[in-house]
Write a protein that holds these residues in place. Structure first.
Motif, short mmCIF file in Angstrom:
data_model
loop_
_atom_site.label_atom_id
_atom_site.label_comp_id
_atom_site.label_asym_id
_atom_site.label_seq_id
_atom_site.Cartn_x
_atom_site.Cartn_y
_atom_site.Cartn_z
N VAL A 160 13.64 1.41 -1.27
CA VAL A 160 12.23 1.30 -0.79
C VAL A 160 12.36 0.72 0.39
N LEU A 171 -0.74 -1.12 -7.64
CA LEU A 171 0.51 -1.23 -6.84
C LEU A 171 1.62 -1.35 -7.59
N TYR A 177 4.78 -6.76 -1.74
CA TYR A 177 5.53 -5.46 -1.68
C TYR A 177 7.25 -5.80 -2.22
N ALA A 221 11.26 -3.97 -9.84
CA ALA A 221 11.52 -2.71 -10.59
C ALA A 221 13.05 -2.36 -10.20
N PHE A 269 4.96 0.91 -8.32
CA PHE A 269 6.24 0.68 -8.16
C PHE A 269 7.07 0.72 -9.58
N GLN A 270 6.61 0.43 -10.65
CA GLN A 270 7.20 0.57 -11.82
C GLN A 270 7.49 1.91 -12.24
N VAL A 274 6.10 2.41 2.24
CA VAL A 274 5.19 1.70 1.96
C VAL A 274 4.46 1.53 3.35
N LEU A 297 10.80 5.67 -1.88
CA LEU A 297 9.30 5.07 -1.70
C LEU A 297 9.26 4.59 -0.50
N MET A 316 7.49 -6.63 -5.73
CA MET A 316 7.36 -5.62 -6.88
C MET A 316 8.60 -4.73 -6.72
N ALA A 317 9.08 -4.39 -5.64
CA ALA A 317 10.27 -3.68 -5.49
C ALA A 317 11.45 -4.18 -6.25
N GLY A 336 14.52 -2.29 -7.26
CA GLY A 336 14.77 -1.44 -6.01
C GLY A 336 15.48 -2.16 -5.01
N VAL A 367 10.24 3.30 -8.91
CA VAL A 367 11.27 2.57 -8.47
C VAL A 367 12.10 2.25 -9.74
#
Length: 383
Positions: free
Chosen positions: A118, A104, A128, A135, A108-109, A170, A168, A131-132, A137, A112
């Motif tokens: 996102v 994942l 999630y 990056a 994301f990388q 999810v 994106l 991670m956003a 996002g 985003v």
């Protein structure tokens, strides 16, 4: 020293699930008996055949680097398993990763950038959001709590949330933290929006083999129009009780695999070689184990629903995974802190998943411990 840290690190918080588990471990180290229902880790041992396969692989010398995208035998088995779910990937479209979380992270990388939109469906797994943010996002969230955590009644809300600027979306079905399995109509609604606005969708299917009452989790990428815009995420932690083995995979269109593959090659390089050989055995020989574990989870799910009902607590019961979202006080963070300190029961605040007023319970624990948890909560006036 006046040290400054990167924005991508300072804009996230530690994982809430890990934080609660760490607190439970600290209390246990101090001699406190804690019923820890905070972590989504099956309480079943890894199947013996998988352990033996890893030993055999080590004895055979599979202890060096593996191909960065994964050993051919495992990628071939993954393609076959995905094909059974109607997903037409080939071996070159698979990246085997050290855990699903790493897969994942790479996606994301790869997709985003700063300011990318996102979209998450709340309640959503805690990582999630992190991670956003790492990056760069920007998050847009669609709340499913008013619909018993189901997506289909909220499709109009999702339609308002997405646009041509959405990078994106999810989707996690079966869901962590709710156990919800989204209907085919809901997924078709996602498909229609993704096609209309040219959106890439991550379909997190890590719990796809853990469903109940004859319910099947449809794979989003199997729908017409989604083959070229879906990243399918899966792994071995949940279905095969291999959490510590760190083995997962992504299946995606060629261009995404190319870009995510760069990140894998420059970071973790590859998943552990002998673990991948064990993964081949898991896919080939462990269907019976999965069924037995799933049946045990189903019994626990039913038992918990009855126990909470006995205390006049109406808990939404999902059709998959091994979680329940228990309604608690509006200040769910304080409720969870008090529950672990006073009743010695560890659960995760729903606000960590975007669902304040709930606490997530993992029933990947024995029936005895689950009964004890409910009894402790009741005796200490938490129910």
């Amino acid at each position: 020293m006046n040290r400054e840290f990167a924005d991508r690190v300072t804009r996230i918080e530690p994982s809430a699930t890990v934080a609660v588990s760490n607190l439970a471990s600290q209390l246990e180290a101090d001699g406190v008996d804690v019923v820890d229902l905070s972590v989504g880790e099956p309480d079943f041992p890894t199947p013996d055949v998988v352990v033996e396969a890893a030993k055999d692989a080590m004895d055979a010398g599979h202890t060096g680097y593996a191909p960065s995208k994964g050993i051919p035998e495992l990628r071939a088995e993954i393609v076959d398993r995905l094909g059974e779910r109607g997903l037409p990937y080939d071996e070159d479209q698979i990246i085997v990763t050290p855990g699903g979380k790493q897969g994942l992270f790479e996606v994301f990388q790869a997709l985003v950038d700063e300011g990318s939109e996102v979209v998450l469906l709340d309640p959503a797994w805690v990582s999630y959001e992190a991670m956003a943010k790492i990056a760069g996002g920007d998050l847009t969230r669609v709340d499913l709590t008013d619909h018993e955590f189901q997506l289909e009644p909220a499709l109009d809300d999702l339609a308002e949330a997405v646009s041509d600027d959405t990078q994106l979306l999810v989707v996690n079905s079966p869901s962590n933290p709710t156990g919800a399995v989204y209907s085919d109509a809901a997924l078709e609604g996602v498909r229609d929006l993704a096609v209309e606005h040219d959106i890439t969708v991550i379909s997190d299917e890590i719990y796809d083999r853990i469903t109940y009452d004859g319910v099947k989790a449809t794979s989003l990428g199997s729908l017409d129009g989604m083959e070229d815009r879906t990243v399918t995420l899966n792994g071995f932690s949940k279905a095969y009780s291999m959490t510590g083995w760190r083995l997962g995979y992504i299946a995606a269109p060629d261009d995404i695999v190319d870009e995510a593959g760069k990140l894998q090659s420059h970071s973790v390089t590859c998943a552990t070689n002998f673990v991948q050989h064990a993964g081949v055995t898991a896919l080939r020989e462990c269907d019976e184990f999965v069924a037995e574990m799933r049946d045990a989870f189903a019994d626990r799910r039913e038992m918990l629903a009855d126990l909470f009902a006995d205390h006049d607590v109406d808990v939404p019961v999902g059709d998959g995974a091994f979680y329940m979202m228990v309604p608690v006080d509006d200040d769910d963070q304080q409720w969870c802190e008090d529950a672990i300190q006073e009743a010695h029961v560890a659960m995760v605040p729903g606000s960590a998943f975007g669902a304040p007023g709930y606490a997530r319970l993992s029933y990947a624990a024995s029936e005895e411990r689950l009964r004890e948890a409910v009894e402790r909560l009741a005796e200490n006036d938490f129910l």
